[in-house]
Design a protein around this motif. Structure first.
Motif, mmCIF file in Angstrom:
data_model
loop_
_atom_site.group_PDB
_atom_site.id
_atom_site.type_symbol
_atom_site.label_atom_id
_atom_site.label_comp_id
_atom_site.label_asym_id
_atom_site.label_seq_id
_atom_site.Cartn_x
_atom_site.Cartn_y
_atom_site.Cartn_z
ATOM 1 N N ILE A 19 -1.299 6.971 105.464
ATOM 2 C CA ILE A 19 -0.804 8.338 105.624
ATOM 3 C C ILE A 19 -0.001 8.461 106.905
ATOM 4 O O ILE A 19 -0.260 7.772 107.883
ATOM 5 C CB ILE A 19 -1.976 9.342 105.691
ATOM 6 C CG1 ILE A 19 -3.042 8.818 106.661
ATOM 7 C CG2 ILE A 19 -2.556 9.618 104.316
ATOM 8 C CD1 ILE A 19 -3.941 9.884 107.173
ATOM 9 N N PRO A 20 0.992 9.359 106.898
ATOM 10 C CA PRO A 20 1.712 9.608 108.142
ATOM 11 C C PRO A 20 0.822 10.331 109.155
ATOM 12 O O PRO A 20 -0.152 10.990 108.768
ATOM 13 C CB PRO A 20 2.888 10.488 107.708
ATOM 14 C CG PRO A 20 2.489 11.088 106.408
ATOM 15 C CD PRO A 20 1.520 10.142 105.777
ATOM 16 N N ARG A 177 2.983 17.477 101.002
ATOM 17 C CA ARG A 177 3.946 18.121 101.913
ATOM 18 C C ARG A 177 3.422 19.478 102.371
ATOM 19 O O ARG A 177 3.576 19.858 103.538
ATOM 20 C CB ARG A 177 5.296 18.273 101.216
ATOM 21 C CG ARG A 177 6.012 16.934 101.019
ATOM 22 C CD ARG A 177 7.379 17.079 100.346
ATOM 23 N NE ARG A 177 7.957 15.763 100.116
ATOM 24 C CZ ARG A 177 8.336 15.285 98.917
ATOM 25 N NH1 ARG A 177 8.249 16.045 97.831
ATOM 26 N NH2 ARG A 177 8.830 14.080 98.819
ATOM 27 N N ILE A 180 0.925 18.822 105.060
ATOM 28 C CA ILE A 180 1.585 18.475 106.330
ATOM 29 C C ILE A 180 2.040 19.741 107.042
ATOM 30 O O ILE A 180 1.902 19.873 108.257
ATOM 31 C CB ILE A 180 2.791 17.532 106.064
ATOM 32 C CG1 ILE A 180 2.304 16.134 105.684
ATOM 33 C CG2 ILE A 180 3.717 17.466 107.275
ATOM 34 C CD1 ILE A 180 3.407 15.166 105.244
ATOM 35 N N GLN A 296 10.408 0.882 94.554
ATOM 36 C CA GLN A 296 10.574 2.300 94.206
ATOM 37 C C GLN A 296 9.640 2.615 93.036
ATOM 38 O O GLN A 296 9.526 1.821 92.101
ATOM 39 C CB GLN A 296 12.032 2.599 93.822
ATOM 40 C CG GLN A 296 13.058 2.138 94.845
ATOM 41 C CD GLN A 296 12.902 2.804 96.217
ATOM 42 O OE1 GLN A 296 12.322 3.869 96.345
ATOM 43 N NE2 GLN A 296 13.412 2.143 97.255
ATOM 44 N N PHE B 51 13.454 6.023 99.758
ATOM 45 C CA PHE B 51 12.246 5.780 98.956
ATOM 46 C C PHE B 51 12.160 6.856 97.884
ATOM 47 O O PHE B 51 12.548 7.995 98.111
ATOM 48 C CB PHE B 51 11.016 5.800 99.861
ATOM 49 C CG PHE B 51 9.713 5.528 99.155
ATOM 50 C CD1 PHE B 51 9.585 4.460 98.277
ATOM 51 C CD2 PHE B 51 8.602 6.335 99.374
ATOM 52 C CE1 PHE B 51 8.386 4.206 97.622
ATOM 53 C CE2 PHE B 51 7.394 6.091 98.722
ATOM 54 C CZ PHE B 51 7.280 5.027 97.856
ATOM 55 N N SER B 52 11.640 6.471 96.725
ATOM 56 C CA SER B 52 11.553 7.409 95.598
ATOM 57 C C SER B 52 10.619 8.580 95.867
ATOM 58 O O SER B 52 10.793 9.652 95.311
ATOM 59 C CB SER B 52 11.061 6.655 94.355
ATOM 60 O OG SER B 52 9.832 5.992 94.636
ATOM 61 N N ASP B 53 9.619 8.373 96.710
ATOM 62 C CA ASP B 53 8.593 9.398 96.933
ATOM 63 C C ASP B 53 8.365 9.652 98.427
ATOM 64 O O ASP B 53 7.282 9.367 98.944
ATOM 65 C CB ASP B 53 7.285 8.984 96.240
ATOM 66 C CG ASP B 53 7.443 8.981 94.732
ATOM 67 O OD1 ASP B 53 8.107 8.054 94.209
ATOM 68 O OD2 ASP B 53 6.944 9.914 94.093
ATOM 69 N N PRO B 54 9.380 10.224 99.095
ATOM 70 C CA PRO B 54 9.294 10.386 100.550
ATOM 71 C C PRO B 54 8.448 11.595 100.948
ATOM 72 O O PRO B 54 8.964 12.671 101.183
ATOM 73 C CB PRO B 54 10.760 10.578 100.962
ATOM 74 C CG PRO B 54 11.413 11.207 99.769
ATOM 75 C CD PRO B 54 10.649 10.743 98.552
ATOM 76 N N LEU B 55 7.122 11.399 101.061
ATOM 77 C CA LEU B 55 6.261 12.571 101.143
ATOM 78 C C LEU B 55 6.228 13.253 102.505
ATOM 79 O O LEU B 55 5.689 14.358 102.613
ATOM 80 C CB LEU B 55 4.850 12.279 100.611
ATOM 81 C CG LEU B 55 4.089 11.084 101.116
ATOM 82 C CD1 LEU B 55 3.355 11.424 102.386
ATOM 83 C CD2 LEU B 55 3.097 10.658 100.050
ATOM 84 N N ALA B 56 6.816 12.649 103.535
ATOM 85 C CA ALA B 56 6.890 13.364 104.815
ATOM 86 C C ALA B 56 8.235 14.074 104.975
ATOM 87 O O ALA B 56 8.506 14.653 106.023
ATOM 88 C CB ALA B 56 6.664 12.399 105.977
ATOM 89 N N ASP B 57 9.073 13.999 103.946
ATOM 90 C CA ASP B 57 10.413 14.578 104.065
ATOM 91 C C ASP B 57 10.588 15.867 103.282
ATOM 92 O O ASP B 57 10.033 16.020 102.194
ATOM 93 C CB ASP B 57 11.463 13.558 103.600
ATOM 94 C CG ASP B 57 11.663 12.460 104.628
ATOM 95 O OD1 ASP B 57 12.012 12.792 105.774
ATOM 96 O OD2 ASP B 57 11.419 11.290 104.289
ATOM 97 N N GLN B 62 14.948 14.260 101.045
ATOM 98 C CA GLN B 62 14.557 13.870 99.667
ATOM 99 C C GLN B 62 15.796 13.698 98.794
ATOM 100 O O GLN B 62 15.937 12.730 98.059
ATOM 101 C CB GLN B 62 13.712 14.965 99.015
ATOM 102 C CG GLN B 62 12.279 15.056 99.468
ATOM 103 C CD GLN B 62 11.582 16.246 98.803
ATOM 104 O OE1 GLN B 62 11.725 16.466 97.605
ATOM 105 N NE2 GLN B 62 10.851 17.013 99.571
ATOM 106 N N PRO B 125 6.265 5.595 109.028
ATOM 107 C CA PRO B 125 5.232 6.602 109.313
ATOM 108 C C PRO B 125 3.951 6.461 108.489
ATOM 109 O O PRO B 125 2.899 6.872 108.950
ATOM 110 C CB PRO B 125 5.931 7.927 108.982
ATOM 111 C CG PRO B 125 7.381 7.640 109.123
ATOM 112 C CD PRO B 125 7.545 6.221 108.686
ATOM 113 N N ASP B 126 4.028 5.888 107.289
ATOM 114 C CA ASP B 126 2.790 5.804 106.506
ATOM 115 C C ASP B 126 2.110 4.437 106.594
ATOM 116 O O ASP B 126 1.254 4.119 105.770
ATOM 117 C CB ASP B 126 3.014 6.221 105.039
ATOM 118 C CG ASP B 126 4.029 5.334 104.315
ATOM 119 O OD1 ASP B 126 4.797 4.613 104.995
ATOM 120 O OD2 ASP B 126 4.066 5.373 103.063
ATOM 121 N N THR B 179 7.118 18.880 107.489
ATOM 122 C CA THR B 179 7.945 17.830 106.933
ATOM 123 C C THR B 179 9.316 17.922 107.610
ATOM 124 O O THR B 179 9.584 18.887 108.328
ATOM 125 C CB THR B 179 8.101 18.020 105.408
ATOM 126 O OG1 THR B 179 8.313 19.411 105.153
ATOM 127 C CG2 THR B 179 6.854 17.588 104.672
#
Lengths: 393, 256
Positions: A19-20, A177, A180, A296, B51-57, B62, B125-126, B179
């Motif tokens: 996790i970030p 998200r 976060i 991906q 990345f396909s799943d950029p969860l911090a963005d 995205q 980050p992850d 994010t």
């Protein structure tokens, strides 16, 4: 029975918390506190009370006579479809809402695919008077409208996820998200045995009540706690892990996990994450997932919104890897056929997810003395549109 | 000397770093954007690996990531594009992205190739600290790459000190719980966090990112840290401006 990951959340090489830093404080708080809270006498007492009087547990273990005759064996159905809100998802949401209250959280967020977890979350939020936001892929909002309306009536805010294929994975991304952006007052109530540690273990322990009950119920029926087979569908894998949990050490019990093949495992339109998956990291856990050679994530496909997920809980990746579980798959049409078969023979309309578990039966070879438990994880009310179309009505 | 170390050795404030996603707006725009950023006076660049799943963005990055992937970008393609980048660009370059594509490429092979093409640091980050230490730190050190950790307003003082002791290069100070691209300003509540971290007397330089979008927020951030990173606002400009070559100079002049 205590099937648990190590202190860093790994089942063998699978799991962990990728996790970030933005999520670290929240996840760390859960990691440090969850076992003490859920093992406390007070928590256990309240959890059991709500499961009994609010959810309606134990759910019946029903001997399906006509289905058994059809397959020339002995089939028992674990009726999670009879739970309040119509699926096994409520077992976990009851547990996590009590945990969230202990942690002092005021706002609950969740992801949902078929909407069963969203409804179960909205339900416990209404019960506890907490704010509820459910992220749901826009595609699923359209194909599971009855559940969207139930969530709204229960007071939840449903936010359509507009990224990716707009299904379960994307709902999970949006929930992460959201977390976060709301790090202090919010609990993320994950609906399956996926995500960063401690979620896979937390959800597994709340769903383990399914196999705990199967053991004593089966003893009442047959004189033995142990079946020959336990069969369950897997998307993320929470109903399957709940149904397997207390049998993992009983090596003679075959644990059968049925993935959604979509249009076929080799069709390119599938959600069979173990059959078509390789090792990688998805939504905070190292596990098996469908991905390109470049890493991906491949968008999954299944007729069942609840199984339409490109990964699998890390515990399932582990059980498969060590040879403890048997992984099978069922296509959209096989699942539909199985749903109509159960309806015709037993008068039970199963959820499309659970129909995948039933669809494994014709592919298996049973002896007349075998005892087979199939977990009916949910009921089919939400899938009536799909069933009506299949009937050509 | 690693170019990141060299930068902070010679410059201690108002360091402007820019983030953009490789392969966006076009597959082959990456190196041109880098050259343009250097000639505009930017001090350092983070190149995003889509990345396909950029969860911090947030939505801007995205969207850029998904377009870049659609254009055919991958780590393999990016590192090929960067093969000769050091004949054109001298400022420090970092790669930033999510752990899964790097795992599939192979972490050691990735570090080796980064070092060959002249990358100075990496931000993932992850990738959690404990797994970095157990499995991957050796490769980053062997290939002289700086591994940059993030801290947020929720990161405890003890953990910040631990990150400081493990870090080299600089510490990426996420300005708020969000994010990327979620906020366009710095609020007063963030200032106490900036002051708290500044007061810890860390050995590593601090660079603030998230919520930095223009001259005002850049200057404000630089009063609490050695520099700041602009990501979403720059990517948005690239997306929206037809003539992005001209747009880069204008954008940077508007900040510095």
């Amino acid at each position: 029975m205590n099937f648990s990951p190590n202190e860093n959340g790994f089942y063998g090489e699978f799991g962990g918390a990728y996790i970030p830093e933005m999520l670290f404080a929240n996840v760390e708080e859960l990691q440090h506190k969850y076992l003490d809270i859920i093992n406390s006498e007070r928590f256990e007492k309240e959890f059991r009370r709500l499961l009994k009087y609010y959810v309606g547990r134990p759910s019946p273990l029903y001997y399906a006579e006509r289905l058994s005759k059809h397959y020339k064996t002995n089939i028992y159905l674990k009726r999670e479809d009879l739970n309040h809100t119509g699926s096994h998802k409520i077992n976990n949401t009851i547990g996590q809402i009590l945990l969230a209250k202990e942690l002092g959280k005021k706002r609950i967020i969740a992801e949902t695919g078929a909407g069963q977890h969203g409804v179960a979350t909205a339900t416990v939020c209404a019960l506890m008077g907490l704010d509820c936001v459910v992220h749901m892929g826009e595609t699923d909002v359209k194909r599971q409208m009855p559940n969207v309306l139930r969530m709204k009536m229960l007071g939840a805010k449903v936010i359509p996820a507009m990224s990716g294929n707009r299904t379960l994975k994307d709902a999970g991304n949006e929930a992460l998200r959201d977390w976060i952006n709301n790090p202090t007052d919010t609990h993320y109530l994950i609906g399956s045995v996926v995500g960063p540690h401690p979620y896979p273990d937390l959800v597994a322990k709340f769903q383990a009540v399914i196999s705990e009950e199967i053991r004593w119920q089966l003893k009442e029926h047959t004189g033995s706690e142990l079946p020959d087979y336990v069969v369950a569908c897997i998307g993320g894998g929470s109903n399957a892990l709940g149904a397997f949990y207390h049998f993992i050490d009983d090596k003679n019990v075959k644990l059968v996990a049925v993935e959604a093949a979509g249009l076929g495992v080799d069709s390119g339109e599938t959600a069979a994450s173990i059959a078509r998956g390789t090792d990688g990291v998805i939504q905070g856990a190292r596990t098996k997932l469908m991905q390109t050679a470049d890493g991906q994530i491949i968008e999954p496909y299944s007729i069942s919104a609840g199984l339409d997920y490109p990964g699998i809980g890390p515990a399932h990746a582990y059980l498969h890897n060590i040879g403890r579980s048997i992984v099978m798959d069922a296509t959209d049409s096989e699942a539909l056929k199985a749903a109509f078969e159960l309806t015709k023979l037993e008068g039970i309309i199963p959820a499309l997810e659970s129909a995948h578990a039933l669809a494994a039966l014709p592919k298996m070879k049973f002896s007349a003395s075998d005892v087979v438990v199939v977990n009916i994880s949910g009921r089919g009310d939400k899938d009536m549109d799909t069933y009506i179309k299949a009937m050509g009505m | 000397m690693n170019r990141i170390d060299n930068l902070f050795k010679h410059k201690s404030n108002n360091i402007l770093s820019i983030y953009f996603t490789a392969g966006h707006p076009t597959l082959t725009s990456t190196v041109d954007i880098l050259s343009e950023l250097e000639s505009s006076g930017v001090d350092m660049v983070e190149i995003g690996m889509p990345f396909s799943d950029p969860l911090a963005d947030g939505p801007v990055i995205q969207d850029a990531s998904s377009k870049a992937l659609g254009n055919g970008m991958s780590i393999k393609v990016l590192l090929e594009q960067l093969q000769d980048v050091r004949s054109k660009v001298t400022i420090p370059l970092l790669l930033m992205g999510y752990i899964n594509p790097v795992l599939q490429y192979g972490v050691e092979a990735f570090c080796k190739k980064c070092s060959e093409v002249g990358i100075d640091g990496v931000i993932l980050p992850d990738l959690p600290m404990n797994i970095y230490q157990e499995s991957f730190q050796k490769y980053f050190e062997q290939y002289n790459l700086r591994f940059i950790f993030l801290i947020t307003p929720q990161t405890s003082d003890d953990r910040i000190r631990m990150i400081d002791s493990l870090s080299s290069g600089f510490i990426y100070m996420v300005s708020s719980a969000s994010t990327t691209g979620a906020k366009a300003e710095i609020e007063s509540s963030q200032v106490s966090y900036f002051e708290r971290v500044k007061g810890l007397g860390l050995k590593n330089p601090l660079v603030i990112g998230f919520g930095i979008s223009n001259r005002e927020t850049f200057n404000r951030a630089c009063s609490y840290a050695n520099g700041a990173i602009i990501g979403s606002a720059f990517v948005k400009m690239l997306t929206e401006t037809g003539d992005w070559k001209d747009g880069i100079g204008k954008f940077v002049r508007g900040v510095k």
